[in-house]
Motif scaffolding. Structure first.
Motif, mmCIF file in Angstrom:
data_model
loop_
_atom_site.group_PDB
_atom_site.id
_atom_site.type_symbol
_atom_site.label_atom_id
_atom_site.label_comp_id
_atom_site.label_asym_id
_atom_site.label_seq_id
_atom_site.Cartn_x
_atom_site.Cartn_y
_atom_site.Cartn_z
ATOM 1 N N PHE A 592 41.813 35.361 44.259
ATOM 2 C CA PHE A 592 40.387 35.315 45.164
ATOM 3 C C PHE A 592 39.976 33.942 45.239
ATOM 4 O O PHE A 592 38.881 34.047 46.262
ATOM 5 C CB PHE A 592 39.726 36.449 44.511
ATOM 6 C CG PHE A 592 40.141 37.797 44.359
ATOM 7 C CD1 PHE A 592 39.931 38.885 45.377
ATOM 8 C CD2 PHE A 592 41.095 38.216 43.327
ATOM 9 C CE1 PHE A 592 40.191 40.051 45.181
ATOM 10 C CE2 PHE A 592 41.545 39.196 43.234
ATOM 11 C CZ PHE A 592 41.158 40.108 44.190
ATOM 12 N N GLY A 593 40.287 33.248 44.902
ATOM 13 C CA GLY A 593 39.960 31.704 45.368
ATOM 14 C C GLY A 593 38.300 31.363 44.343
ATOM 15 O O GLY A 593 37.763 32.218 43.789
ATOM 16 N N PRO A 594 38.112 30.064 44.479
ATOM 17 C CA PRO A 594 36.966 29.485 43.840
ATOM 18 C C PRO A 594 35.497 29.908 44.227
ATOM 19 O O PRO A 594 34.613 29.869 43.665
ATOM 20 C CB PRO A 594 37.268 28.087 43.739
ATOM 21 C CG PRO A 594 38.001 27.679 45.045
ATOM 22 C CD PRO A 594 38.826 29.115 45.295
ATOM 23 N N ARG A 595 35.683 30.622 45.354
ATOM 24 C CA ARG A 595 34.163 30.688 46.198
ATOM 25 C C ARG A 595 33.742 32.297 46.009
ATOM 26 O O ARG A 595 32.562 32.358 46.198
ATOM 27 C CB ARG A 595 34.355 30.438 47.439
ATOM 28 C CG ARG A 595 34.626 28.972 47.780
ATOM 29 C CD ARG A 595 34.236 28.812 49.312
ATOM 30 N NE ARG A 595 35.235 29.454 50.372
ATOM 31 C CZ ARG A 595 35.372 29.376 51.702
ATOM 32 N NH1 ARG A 595 34.590 28.304 52.281
ATOM 33 N NH2 ARG A 595 36.124 30.001 52.289
ATOM 34 N N LEU A 596 34.437 33.182 45.247
ATOM 35 C CA LEU A 596 34.035 34.199 44.902
ATOM 36 C C LEU A 596 32.911 34.523 44.296
ATOM 37 O O LEU A 596 32.839 34.131 43.196
ATOM 38 C CB LEU A 596 35.164 35.282 44.190
ATOM 39 C CG LEU A 596 35.108 36.651 44.577
ATOM 40 C CD1 LEU A 596 35.224 37.178 45.843
ATOM 41 C CD2 LEU A 596 36.087 37.299 43.540
ATOM 42 N N GLN A 597 31.766 35.210 44.714
ATOM 43 C CA GLN A 597 30.568 35.419 44.059
ATOM 44 C C GLN A 597 30.390 36.916 43.784
ATOM 45 O O GLN A 597 29.641 37.139 42.831
ATOM 46 C CB GLN A 597 29.300 34.942 44.892
ATOM 47 C CG GLN A 597 29.456 33.613 44.996
ATOM 48 C CD GLN A 597 28.394 33.048 46.035
ATOM 49 O OE1 GLN A 597 27.199 33.435 45.921
ATOM 50 N NE2 GLN A 597 28.793 32.021 47.038
ATOM 51 N N ALA A 598 30.894 37.932 44.828
ATOM 52 C CA ALA A 598 30.360 39.416 44.354
ATOM 53 C C ALA A 598 31.595 40.210 44.995
ATOM 54 O O ALA A 598 32.465 39.733 45.614
ATOM 55 C CB ALA A 598 29.244 39.670 45.385
ATOM 56 N N VAL A 599 31.920 41.129 44.110
ATOM 57 C CA VAL A 599 32.908 42.121 44.376
ATOM 58 C C VAL A 599 32.444 43.560 44.741
ATOM 59 O O VAL A 599 31.766 43.890 43.655
ATOM 60 C CB VAL A 599 34.218 42.158 43.523
ATOM 61 C CG1 VAL A 599 35.234 42.907 43.827
ATOM 62 C CG2 VAL A 599 34.581 40.908 43.407
ATOM 63 N N SER A 600 32.717 44.465 45.542
ATOM 64 C CA SER A 600 32.054 45.831 45.690
ATOM 65 C C SER A 600 33.004 46.759 45.807
ATOM 66 O O SER A 600 34.130 46.514 46.497
ATOM 67 C CB SER A 600 31.145 45.885 46.791
ATOM 68 O OG SER A 600 31.595 45.530 48.098
ATOM 69 N N VAL A 601 32.642 47.825 45.195
ATOM 70 C CA VAL A 601 33.844 48.882 45.394
ATOM 71 C C VAL A 601 33.016 50.393 45.607
ATOM 72 O O VAL A 601 31.770 50.409 45.173
ATOM 73 C CB VAL A 601 34.610 49.326 44.100
ATOM 74 C CG1 VAL A 601 33.734 49.746 43.026
ATOM 75 C CG2 VAL A 601 35.569 50.443 44.267
ATOM 76 N N GLY A 602 33.601 50.973 46.613
ATOM 77 C CA GLY A 602 32.590 52.059 47.178
ATOM 78 C C GLY A 602 33.545 53.277 48.123
ATOM 79 O O GLY A 602 34.566 52.808 48.446
ATOM 80 N N SER A 603 32.588 54.104 48.798
ATOM 81 C CA SER A 603 33.411 54.973 49.691
ATOM 82 C C SER A 603 34.075 56.095 49.181
ATOM 83 O O SER A 603 34.376 56.995 49.856
ATOM 84 C CB SER A 603 34.127 54.180 50.844
ATOM 85 O OG SER A 603 33.293 53.414 51.451
ATOM 86 N N ALA A 604 34.423 55.960 47.654
ATOM 87 C CA ALA A 604 35.252 57.035 46.970
ATOM 88 C C ALA A 604 34.774 56.905 45.553
ATOM 89 O O ALA A 604 34.273 56.094 45.350
ATOM 90 C CB ALA A 604 36.443 56.864 47.377
ATOM 91 N N LYS A 605 35.423 57.855 44.736
ATOM 92 C CA LYS A 605 34.865 57.971 43.448
ATOM 93 C C LYS A 605 35.933 56.545 42.768
ATOM 94 O O LYS A 605 36.869 56.339 43.085
ATOM 95 C CB LYS A 605 35.201 59.153 42.631
ATOM 96 C CG LYS A 605 34.362 60.248 42.982
ATOM 97 C CD LYS A 605 35.053 61.581 42.416
ATOM 98 C CE LYS A 605 33.920 62.478 42.638
ATOM 99 N NZ LYS A 605 32.696 62.505 42.070
ATOM 100 N N SER A 606 35.056 55.693 41.705
ATOM 101 C CA SER A 606 35.655 54.781 40.810
ATOM 102 C C SER A 606 35.731 55.423 39.606
ATOM 103 O O SER A 606 34.670 56.076 39.112
ATOM 104 C CB SER A 606 34.770 53.667 41.139
ATOM 105 O OG SER A 606 34.853 52.997 42.407
ATOM 106 N N SER A 607 36.617 55.318 38.871
ATOM 107 C CA SER A 607 37.099 55.884 37.697
ATOM 108 C C SER A 607 36.118 54.762 36.759
ATOM 109 O O SER A 607 36.178 53.551 36.944
ATOM 110 C CB SER A 607 38.464 56.064 37.325
ATOM 111 O OG SER A 607 39.017 54.567 37.194
ATOM 112 N N PRO A 608 35.583 55.350 35.322
ATOM 113 C CA PRO A 608 35.190 54.360 34.463
ATOM 114 C C PRO A 608 36.301 53.186 34.105
ATOM 115 O O PRO A 608 35.856 52.093 33.739
ATOM 116 C CB PRO A 608 34.930 55.188 33.347
ATOM 117 C CG PRO A 608 34.651 56.337 33.974
ATOM 118 C CD PRO A 608 35.785 56.597 34.997
ATOM 119 N N ALA A 609 37.509 53.597 34.202
ATOM 120 C CA ALA A 609 38.738 52.582 33.677
ATOM 121 C C ALA A 609 38.805 51.671 34.582
ATOM 122 O O ALA A 609 38.836 50.251 34.519
ATOM 123 C CB ALA A 609 40.000 53.401 33.653
#
Length: 994
Positions: A592-609
């Motif tokens: 993902f490269g050295p500049r990555l600061q944030a990651v988001s997941v959504g629009s559907a269910k995300s499992s705890p795992a």
């Protein structure tokens, strides 16, 4: 800023208390003979101008009144501050102004006149030269109206801050002072009034803090504080301005600033069009859009960028070309709305078309590029779409569609990407009704015609129609106005610098919103190559600063991680597992490269795992779990309801949840300033909107002590099994996706059965490894079933929520197969249809032994123990579908399907395990079978099932329709009894909101 541009004066905002204080202390009023203190000024407060005074003039001696600014040493008068003077009651209007440059003014003295003084602030223009159709953007000093904080405060007393712009800090190694602008601004320049004592400082502008609370600096410059006023050119986006002083080694210093002026402008304007004009002007010469370059060896990097100015110029030309083709009735004062569809994957032309439609006031309808002909026909007919911009491969299909859809009269072919071919038809071919042109031809036409004036729409005018995913039924077109779309964009935030990798379909809400959000924040958008297999290679080439996606994307990454881990454990058995995991996580993170600061997941269910895996993988970054709905947008992030979302809970009595309970639980209903305005084609269909404008989400929430709401389950898609237990298949899936053998999972619940079953797309490598360890006697379906049931026990699921049988399929569920929607959500109805035969077999063998190929192929079924035998399940289903010959037989059949095999002579008491909820369900089922109302009194007055059947046939069952309806409408208290001794209330499990 143009040399001849004049400052624009604006009344100070109500929160300008500091300017009020300064002007009150700085203004002196005098006659020509002597200067006298004039603090007898009366402060006038109203909703428009906070800093306003009025006073009677003293007797005139020489016919003139002199006014002077005398701020003194503690209050350096800011260059943008203006004291506007107006003489009221004079024969003619007299005005003057006092500024830092011209601190003295003179007005003719008229006895009895009153002097009105208003505090104003002058705007400046940002430095960027505006593109065509745009105007210079005015910036203002926002520092006086914002919240500040600092590392410490010197002990000079509590009133110190009232007499200075900010109080000095205590002596520290690195003291700092910070200004919070309240939202992201374009910061043009900063002026620092430094203290007399010199020192080495840094000026920092940033947008957010990392998970530890430290600023993530996106812009910084060094500054020598030497007692002079220094101007710093910034030209960046940020929410916070921080000045930090560094002491020499082994010393401590105090930071004491006289004033800081921040010339900035909010990124959001009052209207959607003005917001776009502002962004294009402020960031005119920045890079905006790019595709990966293509070489003989394959794909290269993101080397060639279109700048904001160029994108706007192309959009302006396209708007003019579209207007020539689509706006036939130019003489009409009120043009009917023009609907333009865009049917293409991510590419640079998408935002160009979007901006062109914004200029002309057209309604934009994103169309999934994978949508089938029936879906497209429905949307085109419902919207009355007149033009569709599409990728070359869709032209012929749209030509055929146009033969059935009378509204479609223009097909705009977008520029082919490296893996696409242009159509063989000649550019500009048309018939009497349908025209087909390339986007390049329309841009050339528009350039020849010249730009047309911008079409400005009202806030309530329709801007875009976004169709729901269709995962639970036919897609519906959610309408959003210009105002609602603008408000929604204002609610999104991005890190700085904003570099976004666009790979999701624009028919998906998150990508539909993210592209204009990045444009608003002066960011860059790199479009993925379009091949899912190259997605992570695209990300590595772009090096984005943030990445977002649906859970499916990161589930794939997690599955690949498990595959690689298995291989690595085989290759290096002597190494510690923890060491190999850390090594592999570091390699994945590097993609993902050295500049990555944030990651988001959504629009559907995300499992705890999945969330646990992502937080391990992206340590040091923001990992955001978003929860939202197409109709209302973002509702919560990491389980916390957003500030602009108005939430209330309502009872869900069928699940046993009530708002008055402790803790308060119920269905979450939300109202936002950017929610949809109804469904297109049926304005009266308000869907899940109630009379107060709240959207019923179908999610069950629990209000916590801090006032926030935690998602604990679903009201929608909850199924009551045959023995009375409630199950939520989507919740079960989220829990069981932790299983390492599972790549995709669909859990099915049938209300006529006492168990759930599952369709599993296994992780082939992990499954192969487990089969080798288990030996030749173990089949793949049996192994997966055992692993799922073990995972269910680890997750604390009740027995009835653990799958009783599984069917394995090696073919993944994809958009192309029709089992996933365009937004990569499972299409539950389509999956149930596709696997109908397999699901029937699973229930038929729910108490049988494992079936499937002994060689471990990923196709087959397995069954585990469940309530009742396979014969009992089959007999029950046969009884439910059989045609009854009498009311007695009908009651026996329905009761048997709900309660199992019970005699008609059984009494309706606790020994039978029938509670009020089961009674309502039984009565409701009988009503559907009989086609008439069944009075509740017949049920509650009966001693047994046989007595109940006689009441339905006899005179005692004769009740008028009004009473029957009243009985059915009367709310029944939920008695958490049991059917066959099982608790009817579902277990309350706390799950992370997604």
């Amino acid at each position: 800023m143009p040399d001849d541009a004049e400052p624009v004066a604006r009344t100070t905002p109500p929160e300008a208390w500091l300017l009020t204080l300064a002007l009150d202390r700085a203004l002196e009023l005098a006659t020509a003979e002597d200067f006298r203190d004039a603090r007898r000024l009366e402060l006038i407060r109203d909703e428009h101008t906070h800093a306003e005074w009025s006073c009677a003039l003293p007797p005139a001696h020489a016919g003139r009144v002199w006014l002077r600014l005398a701020p003194g040493g503690r209050h350096p008068w800011r260059e943008t501050w203006i004291a506007a003077l107006e003489l009221e009651g004079a024969p003619e209007r007299r005005e003057a102004a006092l500024t830092a440059v011209e601190p003295i003014a003179c007005l003719p003295a008229v006895e009895g006149a009153r002097l009105r003084v208003r505090a104003l602030v002058a705007y400046r223009y940002a430095r960027a030269e505006p593109p065509p159709l745009c105007e210079p953007v005015a910036v203002r000093d926002v520092a006086y109206a914002c919240h500040t904080r600092q590392s410490s405060v010197d002990d000079d007393g509590p009133l110190t801050a009232l007499f200075r712009w900010m109080a000095p800090t205590r002596a520290e190694p690195r003291p700092w002072w910070e200004l919070n602008l309240g939202a992201s601004h374009y910061v043009d320049t900063i002026r620092v009034h430094a203290p007399v004592r010199p020192g080495a400082a840094s000026v920092q502008v940033y947008s957010h803090q990392d998970p530890s609370g430290a600023p993530v600096i996106s812009w910084m410059t060094a500054l020598a504080l030497d007692g002079d006023v220094q101007t710093i050119e910034v030209g960046e986006v940020g929410r916070y301005v921080r000045i930090e002083l560094r002491a020499p080694e082994r010393e401590e210093v105090s930071l004491a600033l006289a004033a800081v002026e921040v010339f900035a402008v909010e990124l959001t304007a009052p209207s959607l069009l003005e917001s776009a004009l502002r962004s294009v002007t402020l960031f005119a010469d920045r890079p905006l859009l790019a595709h990966r370059s293509v070489t003989q060896e394959g794909y290269g990097g993101y080397d060639e960028w279109m700048r904001y100015r160029e994108v706007w110029a192309r959009a302006t030309a396209l708007a003019s070309g579209l207007a020539r083709r689509l706006e036939r009735d130019a003489a009409l004062k009120k043009q009917p709305p023009v609907f333009v569809g865009v049917c293409a994957r991510g590419r640079a032309e998408w935002p160009i078309v979007d901006l062109a439609c914004l200029q002309r006031g057209y309604v934009v309808v994103p169309l999934a590029h994978t949508a089938g002909p029936e879906t497209l026909r429905h949307i085109v007919d419902e919207c009355g779409i007149q033009a569709i911009a599409c990728e070359p491969g869709r032209v012929e299909a749209l030509r055929e569609l146009a033969e059935e859809c009378a509204s479609l009269r223009l097909i705009v072919e977008l520029t082919p990407l490296p893996d696409e071919r242009a159509t063989t038809r000649t550019e500009g071919v048309s018939s009497d009704r349908l025209r087909h042109e390339t986007i390049a031809a329309l841009e050339r036409l528009g350039a020849e015609l010249g730009p047309r004036p911008l079409t400005r729409r009202r806030r309530d005018a329709l801007f875009s129609v976004l169709y729901t995913s269709g995962s639970t039924g036919r897609p519906k077109g959610t309408m959003r106005s210009h105002g609602a779309f603008n408000e929604m964009l204002n609610g999104y935030g991005v890190v700085q610098p904003a570099v976004h990798c666009s790979y999701q379909p624009f028919s998906h809400l998150s990508e539909r919103m993210m592209t204009p959000v990045v444009l608003r924040h002066g960011g860059q958008i790199g479009f993925a190559s379009g091949d899912p297999a190259r997605l992570f290679d695209d990300i590595a080439a772009l090096r984005p600063t943030f990445v977002g996606g649906v859970p499916r994307v990161f589930d794939v990454l997690r599955a690949r991680y498990h595959e690689a881990l298995v291989q690595r454990l085989r290759a290096r058995p002597e190494a510690a597992r923890a060491e190999l995991e850390d090594e592999l996580l570091a390699e994945l993170r590097a993609l993902f490269g050295p500049r990555l600061q944030a990651v988001s997941v959504g629009s559907a269910k995300s499992s705890p795992a999945l969330l646990e895996f992502m937080r391990r993988l992206f340590q040091g970054c923001w990992v955001l779990d978003g929860y939202g709905i197409t109709e209302v947008g973002t509702i919560a992030v990491d389980g916390v309801i957003q500030r602009d979302v108005d939430v209330r809970l309502i009872d869900a009595p069928e699940l046993g949840y009530r708002v008055d309970d402790t803790p308060s639980r119920g269905e979450i209903c939300v109202r936002t300033p950017h929610m949809f305005g109804g469904y297109l084609g049926d304005p009266d269909d308000r869907g899940p909107l109630d009379a107060d404008g709240y959207f019923h989400t179908g999610d069950i929430g629990e209000r916590r002590e801090d006032g926030s709401i935690q998602i604990i389950g679903r009201r929608k898609h909850v199924v009551k099994l045959a023995q009375g237990e409630f199950v939520a298949p989507e919740q079960i899936e989220a829990a069981l996706l932790r299983c390492a053998l599972v790549e995709q999972l669909y859990v099915h619940a049938d209300p006529l059965e006492a168990c759930v079953v599952a369709i599993v797309i296994p992780n082939q490598l992990a499954l192969r490894d487990q089969l080798e360890r288990a030996g030749p006697s173990t089949t793949a379906p049996a192994l997966v079933l055992r692993a799922l049931r073990e995972e269910a026990r680890r997750q604390g699921l009740p027995t009835h929520e653990a799958p009783a049988a599984v069917h394995l399929d090696a073919r993944p569920m994809t958009v192309e197969s029709g089992l996933l929607t365009a937004s990569l959500k499972p299409d539950r109805a389509a999956i149930a249809r596709h696997y109908q035969a397999a699901l029937t077999d699973l229930y038929g063998s729910a108490n049988g032994s494992a079936n499937g190929s002994a060689n471990g192929s990923a196709n087959g079924s397995a069954a585990g123990s469940a309530n009742g035998s396979a014969n009992e399940s089959a007999n029950r289903r046969a009884r439910a579908n059989a045609q009854p010959s009498s009311t007695r037989e009908l009651v026996a059949r329905v009761a048997s399907s709900l309660l199992g095999d019970v005699p008609l002579s059984a009494t309706l008491d606790d020994s039978l395990g029938v509670d009020s909820l089961a009674g309502v369900e039984l009565v409701t089922t009988l009503q559907a079978q009989l086609g008439r109302e069944v009075p509740l009194s017949a049920w509650f007055g009966a001693r047994s099932l046989e007595d109940f059947a006689r009441r339905l046939d006899g005179a005692r069952a004769e009740r008028d329709d009004a009473q029957a309806l009243a009985d059915l409408a009367r709310p029944l208290p939920f008695a958490p009894g049991s059917l066959r001794g099982a608790q009817a209330r579902p277990s309350a499990r706390r799950v992370t909101c997604c």
